[in-house]
Each structure stands twice: as structure tokens, then as C-alpha cells.
Design a protein around this motif. Structure first.
Motif, PDB file in Angstrom:
ATOM      1  N   UNK A   1       0.842  -1.202   0.000  1.00 23.82           N
ATOM      2  CA  UNK A   1       0.000   0.000   0.000  1.00 23.82           C
ATOM      3  C   UNK A   1       0.880   1.256   0.000  1.00 23.82           C
ATOM      4  N   UNK A   2       0.515   2.213  -0.838  1.00 17.07           N
ATOM      5  CA  UNK A   2       1.325   3.432  -0.891  1.00 17.07           C
ATOM      6  C   UNK A   2       1.129   4.257   0.383  1.00 17.07           C
ATOM      7  N   UNK A   3       2.050   5.191   0.587  1.00 15.98           N
ATOM      8  CA  UNK A   3       2.005   6.065   1.774  1.00 15.98           C
ATOM      9  C   UNK A   3       0.669   6.820   1.821  1.00 15.98           C
ATOM     10  N   UNK A   4       0.291   7.407   0.680  1.00 17.01           N
ATOM     11  CA  UNK A   4      -0.950   8.197   0.622  1.00 17.01           C
ATOM     12  C   UNK A   4      -2.161   7.323   0.920  1.00 17.01           C
ATOM     13  N   UNK A   5      -2.184   6.128   0.369  1.00 18.66           N
ATOM     14  CA  UNK A   5      -3.317   5.219   0.599  1.00 18.66           C
ATOM     15  C   UNK A   5      -3.409   4.837   2.076  1.00 18.66           C
ATOM     16  N   UNK A   6      -2.218   4.625   2.694  1.00 17.98           N
ATOM     17  CA  UNK A   6      -2.210   4.273   4.120  1.00 17.98           C
ATOM     18  C   UNK A   6      -2.792   5.419   4.945  1.00 17.98           C
ATOM     19  N   UNK A   7      -2.432   6.670   4.590  1.00 16.98           N
ATOM     20  CA  UNK A   7      -2.963   7.838   5.315  1.00 16.98           C
ATOM     21  C   UNK A   7      -4.475   7.920   5.172  1.00 16.98           C
ATOM     22  N   UNK A   8      -4.965   7.691   3.948  1.00 18.97           N
ATOM     23  CA  UNK A   8      -6.415   7.757   3.702  1.00 18.97           C
ATOM     24  C   UNK A   8      -7.122   6.644   4.485  1.00 18.97           C
ATOM     25  N   UNK A   9      -6.533   5.446   4.482  1.00 17.56           N
ATOM     26  CA  UNK A   9      -7.149   4.322   5.190  1.00 17.56           C
ATOM     27  C   UNK A   9      -7.220   4.590   6.691  1.00 17.56           C
ATOM     28  N   UNK A  10      -6.144   5.126   7.256  1.00 13.42           N
ATOM     29  CA  UNK A  10      -6.130   5.429   8.701  1.00 13.42           C
ATOM     30  C   UNK A  10      -7.130   6.535   9.017  1.00 13.42           C
ATOM     31  N   UNK A  11      -7.154   7.580   8.166  1.00 10.10           N
ATOM     32  CA  UNK A  11      -8.121   8.668   8.376  1.00 10.10           C
ATOM     33  C   UNK A  11      -9.549   8.119   8.359  1.00 10.10           C
ATOM     34  N   UNK A  12      -9.863   7.311   7.345  1.00  9.55           N
ATOM     35  CA  UNK A  12     -11.230   6.801   7.215  1.00  9.55           C
ATOM     36  C   UNK A  12     -11.595   5.867   8.367  1.00  9.55           C
ATOM     37  N   UNK A  13     -10.630   5.047   8.792  1.00  9.88           N
ATOM     38  CA  UNK A  13     -10.895   4.142   9.913  1.00  9.88           C
ATOM     39  C   UNK A  13     -11.220   4.919  11.177  1.00  9.88           C
ATOM     40  N   UNK A  14     -10.422   5.963  11.453  1.00 11.76           N
ATOM     41  CA  UNK A  14     -10.642   6.778  12.648  1.00 11.76           C
ATOM     42  C   UNK A  14     -11.953   7.569  12.524  1.00 11.76           C
ATOM     43  N   UNK A  15     -12.214   8.078  11.330  1.00 11.77           N
ATOM     44  CA  UNK A  15     -13.455   8.826  11.057  1.00 11.77           C
ATOM     45  C   UNK A  15     -14.671   7.927  11.318  1.00 11.77           C
TER      46      UNK A  15
ATOM     47  N   UNK B   1       5.786   5.838   9.401  1.00  9.04           N
ATOM     48  CA  UNK B   1       5.094   6.753   8.483  1.00  9.04           C
ATOM     49  C   UNK B   1       4.436   7.845   9.324  1.00  9.04           C
ATOM     50  N   UNK B   2       5.164   8.941   9.559  1.00 12.33           N
ATOM     51  CA  UNK B   2       4.719   9.956  10.531  1.00 12.33           C
ATOM     52  C   UNK B   2       3.409  10.638  10.165  1.00 12.33           C
TER      53      UNK B   2
END
Ligand SMILES: [Zn+2]
Ligand SMILES: [Zn+2]
Length: 247
Positions: free
Chosen positions: A1-15, A150-151
Motif C-alpha cells: 500500500x502506498x504512503x498516501x493510501x495508508x494515510x487515507x485508510x487510517x483517516x477513514x478508519x478513525x473517522x 510513516x509519521x
């Protein structure tokens, strides 16, 4: 998974965690009782709700019931008709602070609106420690970011889990200004498809103000209430019961 995709996935999971608490537990459960929280679920939500969402469950329910009672009048805690679209962000925050303060001071009519809720305002707010959930989630975010190397996952997590003010603004401002109506309500509530998609069915304000006791906010076959889908999932997990509803 790309860095950007990981950020989106974490954001959506938390959301999703945040909106699950708000739409299933706070809104459909505690405020309208259109779904019934199992006793241990209810205790868990009362105990963890403020920590997870940074929003006090009793104050949220109180403010929301007042919104239904006085929708789009001058007594509405957050109507875009009286405060303007952008200013509503500040207005809803001030209304929340006022609701918390009035509940803690035992002021009417705030107390009367939530007389059925046996629990008090969360101790975080009683002890002026409202900021601790923000710190806790910042620490969790940093742990995720540092642990994964991945900060940027830290802010992705933090903004997702602390997203309630933005969700609320979309529902309160756009859901009472822009959209179509299915019912002639006495307020300015609208059904806004985009807000409904982004905030799990909460954008169907016109439907919801017409029948607040319904666990499902959609009424047409093509309206999609993802919040109701979350309720069905919570029911199959044994967390809640869904009350039968006939329009
Ligand atoms: Zn509304
Ligand atoms: Zn409601």
C-alpha cells in the motif's frame, strides 16, 4: 500500500469510529432511542464516549434534543438561518459549551430535556479536563506514526477521530440550507445527498426531522443511509436492538 493510501485508510478508519459513536450510540441510541443500547453497551458508551469522540454524551443529547424542539427558530442551538453558514462552526461550539455549563449548574430547561438520562456530565468536563481526549489521540496518532515509520499517519488518525465538529457543521449548516425535501416540516431541514454520504445518513435532515423516532433516516428506495447499515451491523454484533418502525 502506498504512503498516501495508508494515510487515507487510517483517516477513514478513525473517522468511522467517531461517526459510529455519534450516529449509532449518541444520536439514534441515547437522543432518540430509536435503537436500544444493550445495558453493557450503554455503560461502555457512557464510560468511553467522551474519550473516543471528545464530545460529552449528555451535553450532545441535550443540545440535539433542543435542536429538534426549536429547529430553525431563534432558540435553535445551531441554525444556519440565524448565524450564517460559516459562522455556524463557532456558534455550535459556543452552544455546546453553554449546554455543558448549564447542565453542570443544574439550570433549566437544560436539565429537563435530559431528565431520562441517569448519568451525569463526564468527569473530564466536570474537572475542566476536556482537552485530555485530544492529547490521548495525539499520543495514539504518534504511536501509530512512529511504530509504522510513516509519521503522516499521526495527523491522519488525529483528524479522523476528532472530526466531529466538521461532521456536525456539514449536517447543521448544509443539512438546513441546501437540498431537497420529502416532507413539509415546520423548519428549514433539507435532505442533502452529499452530506448524507459523508456523514452516514445524517444529511437526511428533512426525513429525520419529520420522523425523529425512526432508526432509518432514508425514506426513498434510492436514498442510502449508511448509518442504518452501521446499526444493522451493531445489532448483529449484539451491541444494540433496533426498534420496529412503521412510517
Ligand atoms: Zn436538524
Ligand atoms: Zn435527531
Amino acid at each position: 500500500m502506498s504512503y498516501a493510501m495508508a494515510c487515507i485508510a487510517v483517516f477513514l478508519g478513525a473517522y468511522l469510529i467517531n461517526i459510529f459513536y455519534i450516529t449509532v450510540f449518541y444520536h439514534r441510541g441515547l437522543a432518540h432511542r430509536s435503537v436500544t443500547l444493550k445495558p453493557w453497551t450503554r455503560r461502555f458508551v457512557i464510560w468511553t464516549g467522551n474519550w473516543v469522540t471528545a464530545i460529552d454524551p449528555k451535553a450532545w443529547v441535550c443540545m440535539h434534543r433542543m435542536h429538534h424542539q426549536f429547529a430553525d427558530t431563534l432558540l435553535d442551538p445551531h441554525s444556519p438561518l440565524h448565524s450564517g453558514l460559516w459562522n455556524l462552526m463557532l456558534v455550535q461550539l459556543c452552544s455546546y459549551e453553554r449546554t455543558l455549563a448549564c447542565l453542570m449548574k443544574g439550570r433549566q430547561p437544560y436539565i429537563a430535556v435530559v431528565r431520562d438520562l441517569e448519568f451525569s456530565v463526564n468527569w473530564l468536563n466536570r474537572n475542566r479536563l476536556w482537552f485530555l481526549p485530544y492529547l490521548l489521540h495525539a499520543m495514539i496518532g504518534f504511536a501509530i506514526g512512529l511504530g509504522s515509520g510513516a509519521l503522516l499517519l499521526a495527523p491522519a488518525y488525529w483528524f479522523g477521530i476528532m472530526s466531529h465538529p466538521i461532521q456536525a457543521w456539514m449536517v447543521n449548516a448544509l443539512g438546513h440550507r441546501f437540498g431537497y425535501v420529502n416532507f413539509k416540516n415546520s423548519d428549514n431541514s433539507k435532505n442533502n445527498i452529499w452530506v448524507a454520504l459523508l456523514v452516514m445518513g445524517e444529511g437526511y435532515q428533512n426525513n429525520h426531522h419529520h420522523q425523529p423516532q425512526s432508526p432509518k433516516f432514508s425514506v426513498k428506495w434510492w436514498e442510502m443511509d449508511l448509518g442504518y447499515f452501521l446499526c444493522v451491523m451493531a445489532k448483529s454484533a449484539g451491541l444494540i436492538e433496533i426498534k420496529p418502525w412503521c412510517a
